[in-house]
Design a protein around this motif. Sequence first.
Motif, short mmCIF file in Angstrom:
data_model
loop_
_atom_site.label_atom_id
_atom_site.label_comp_id
_atom_site.label_asym_id
_atom_site.label_seq_id
_atom_site.Cartn_x
_atom_site.Cartn_y
_atom_site.Cartn_z
N LEU A 110 -4.88 25.47 -3.54
CA LEU A 110 -4.49 24.35 -2.43
C LEU A 110 -3.52 23.41 -3.18
CD1 LEU A 110 -8.03 23.62 -0.70
CD2 LEU A 110 -6.21 25.06 0.01
N GLY A 111 -2.81 22.73 -2.33
CA GLY A 111 -1.78 21.58 -2.89
C GLY A 111 -2.83 20.18 -3.13
N GLU A 112 -2.29 19.51 -4.04
CA GLU A 112 -3.37 18.37 -4.66
C GLU A 112 -2.56 17.13 -3.69
OE1 GLU A 112 -3.70 17.52 -8.87
OE2 GLU A 112 -2.35 18.68 -9.15
N PRO A 113 -3.71 16.38 -3.45
CA PRO A 113 -3.17 15.26 -2.68
C PRO A 113 -2.51 14.22 -3.40
CG PRO A 113 -5.59 15.06 -3.52
CD PRO A 113 -5.21 16.33 -3.55
N GLY A 114 -1.59 13.43 -2.76
CA GLY A 114 -0.62 12.56 -3.50
C GLY A 114 -1.51 11.44 -3.75
N GLN A 115 -1.23 10.61 -4.86
CA GLN A 115 -1.73 9.48 -5.34
C GLN A 115 -1.77 8.35 -4.41
OE1 GLN A 115 -0.02 8.28 -9.05
NE2 GLN A 115 -1.36 9.68 -10.32
N THR A 116 -2.57 7.50 -4.15
CA THR A 116 -2.56 6.41 -3.38
C THR A 116 -2.79 5.36 -4.13
OG1 THR A 116 -4.91 6.72 -2.62
CG2 THR A 116 -3.17 7.63 -1.14
N GLY A 139 4.67 17.26 -3.27
CA GLY A 139 4.59 15.88 -2.51
C GLY A 139 5.75 14.93 -3.17
N GLY A 140 6.38 14.14 -2.49
CA GLY A 140 7.21 13.12 -2.65
C GLY A 140 6.67 12.07 -3.40
N ASP A 141 7.47 11.45 -4.42
CA ASP A 141 7.02 10.35 -5.22
C ASP A 141 7.21 8.97 -4.41
OD1 ASP A 141 6.34 12.00 -7.12
OD2 ASP A 141 7.90 11.73 -8.36
N VAL A 164 7.68 4.73 -11.06
CA VAL A 164 7.09 5.54 -10.02
C VAL A 164 5.65 4.93 -9.72
CG1 VAL A 164 6.27 7.88 -9.49
CG2 VAL A 164 8.22 7.41 -10.94
N ALA A 165 5.40 4.23 -8.48
CA ALA A 165 4.21 3.66 -8.22
C ALA A 165 3.28 4.73 -7.66
CB ALA A 165 4.42 2.72 -7.08
N SER A 166 3.46 5.84 -7.09
CA SER A 166 2.45 6.87 -6.62
C SER A 166 3.36 8.14 -6.73
CB SER A 166 2.27 6.74 -5.36
OG SER A 166 1.23 5.47 -5.44
N GLN A 167 2.74 9.15 -7.64
CA GLN A 167 3.32 10.37 -8.02
C GLN A 167 2.48 11.46 -6.85
OE1 GLN A 167 2.26 11.63 -11.85
NE2 GLN A 167 4.18 12.85 -12.00
N GLY A 168 3.48 12.15 -6.45
CA GLY A 168 3.14 13.31 -5.39
C GLY A 168 2.30 14.44 -6.05
N GLY A 169 1.59 14.96 -5.19
CA GLY A 169 0.68 16.02 -5.53
C GLY A 169 1.43 17.27 -5.84
N ARG A 170 0.75 18.03 -6.61
CA ARG A 170 1.50 19.29 -7.05
C ARG A 170 1.27 20.19 -6.07
NH1 ARG A 170 -0.55 20.54 -13.24
NH2 ARG A 170 -0.25 18.48 -14.12
N GLY A 171 2.38 21.19 -5.74
CA GLY A 171 1.98 22.40 -4.76
C GLY A 171 1.12 23.39 -5.37
N HIS A 213 0.71 -1.27 -0.09
CA HIS A 213 0.07 -0.05 -0.19
C HIS A 213 0.79 1.21 0.05
CE1 HIS A 213 -3.12 -2.98 1.24
NE2 HIS A 213 -2.22 -3.36 2.11
N VAL A 214 1.02 2.03 -1.18
CA VAL A 214 1.73 3.03 -1.41
C VAL A 214 1.07 4.40 -1.55
CG1 VAL A 214 3.73 1.68 -2.17
CG2 VAL A 214 1.87 2.73 -3.60
N ALA A 215 1.57 5.28 -0.79
CA ALA A 215 0.93 6.61 -0.58
C ALA A 215 1.90 7.80 -0.90
CB ALA A 215 0.27 6.91 0.54
N ALA A 216 1.58 8.61 -2.11
CA ALA A 216 2.71 9.80 -2.39
C ALA A 216 2.45 10.94 -1.16
CB ALA A 216 2.59 10.05 -3.63
N GLY A 217 3.27 11.85 -1.28
CA GLY A 217 3.06 12.93 -0.35
C GLY A 217 2.36 13.87 -0.97
N ASN A 218 1.48 14.62 -0.39
CA ASN A 218 0.53 15.67 -0.58
C ASN A 218 1.35 16.97 -1.03
OD1 ASN A 218 -1.60 13.91 -0.08
ND2 ASN A 218 -1.79 14.51 2.11
#
Length: 480
Positions: A143-149, A43-45, A116-123, A11-16
Amino acid sequence: MTTFVDRVELHVAAGNGGHGCASVHREKFKPLGGPDGGNGGRGGDVTLVVDQSVTTLLEYHHSPHRKATNGKPGEGGNRSGKDGTDLVLPVPDGTVVLDRRGNVLADLVGEGTTYVASQGGRGGLGNAALASARRKAPGFALLGEPGQTQDIVLELKTVADVALVGYPSAGKSSLISVLSAARPKIADYPFTTLVPNLGVVTAGSTVYTIADVPGLIPGASQGKGLGLEFLRHVERCSVLVHVLDTATLESERDPLSDLDAIEAELKEYGGLDDRPRVVVLNKVDIPDGKDLADIIRPELESRGFRIFEVSAVSRLGLKELSFALADIVAAARAAKPKEEATRIVIRPKAVDDAGFTVTLEEDGLYRVRGEKPERWVRQTDFNNDEAVGYLADRLNRLGVEDELMKAGARAGDGVAIGSEDNAVVFDWEPSMAAGAEMLGRRGEDHRLEAPRPAAQRRRDRDAERDEAAQEYEGFNPFGG
């Protein structure tokens, strides 16, 4: 205790992304310094990288939840937030990445291969970046985008040139121990090998890898024994080596029936019909083993197999086997098409591609789907009227309202932007465009307009003085 794991659910979650900042420059004697809110950080990948030093997925078996760090929010003084740190997860060579439905997302082969399993959200953009000649003082930020889960499945398929297959206790572990420097567990009971063993063999100028696959039995392709768990490890091999025990003590077994049973399981598993086969008659150092090998050899040759009689104990026939396998591997490598240089494929969008779709659902709800409108909704602070008006402007410029009209939407109809589980729903009004224009001078401040030329200021000052003089001339302090 589990020491080898070749399949895990991760279960992977990128940073927001960090939120943008809405700030106005403040400095002594400069009360109207203008917007200076910085952008939020990315957000981090979460990235998978092939690492040759990693041989198992055991680490992710114990810790299946992984998350990258979030981006920092922007600050005043045009200071952008710090980007989140990417999370790099090392995986063994030969790892296949699948989604929960079993669809292959990536096949990671070769040192340094990444996915890249999950891409971080844009600021989010700060109000300084949103300022323009028309909108000089935005009172909002994005607002910043949420990262992919994502839930993914990692499967390890051993990268080997040669796979040794056969019944338990046929001597596969003994063979790999004398052909290479591998030191697998060897004992006189079935299912001694519980994990695939990998060894490196040098034969002349050819270096190849050989895998000892845990024992297969009838029904392995259906989950019986250990076969189903490890049959995937033979998928990448160039040649299959059937190791037949010519000195088995089980009266109901014989080498030919063992061969037929293993071939049936390989066929049932599928995808291995094109691999060349070699038959190794093992344990011929035992008198009964040698006699049985002589009996069954004509039958095997009539089936087209290449036969080698060997003994892991006395090392009889191992050199010939090693060089023969090297020749087969070298031929397979030569026949393999060379990998072409990476090409960049440009796929331009169709002329009539609006970038979004409007569909009428059964419940009468109009749903808008598209990368841009959904991203814009995620970036909007709905507690800020100015930000909502900015979203309306963007949607109107994209043509969303026109498409809603074409689809038959009327005042008061429900409109949803986004997927069913994460959508913004509102009652649509055709006057949205007018409303957006009424709110339209948001962000504008006449105090921030460019200063008037000196001549214009003089003319305005003279006109004001003349107007005041005329009013004074007509003024009677006694009321007469």
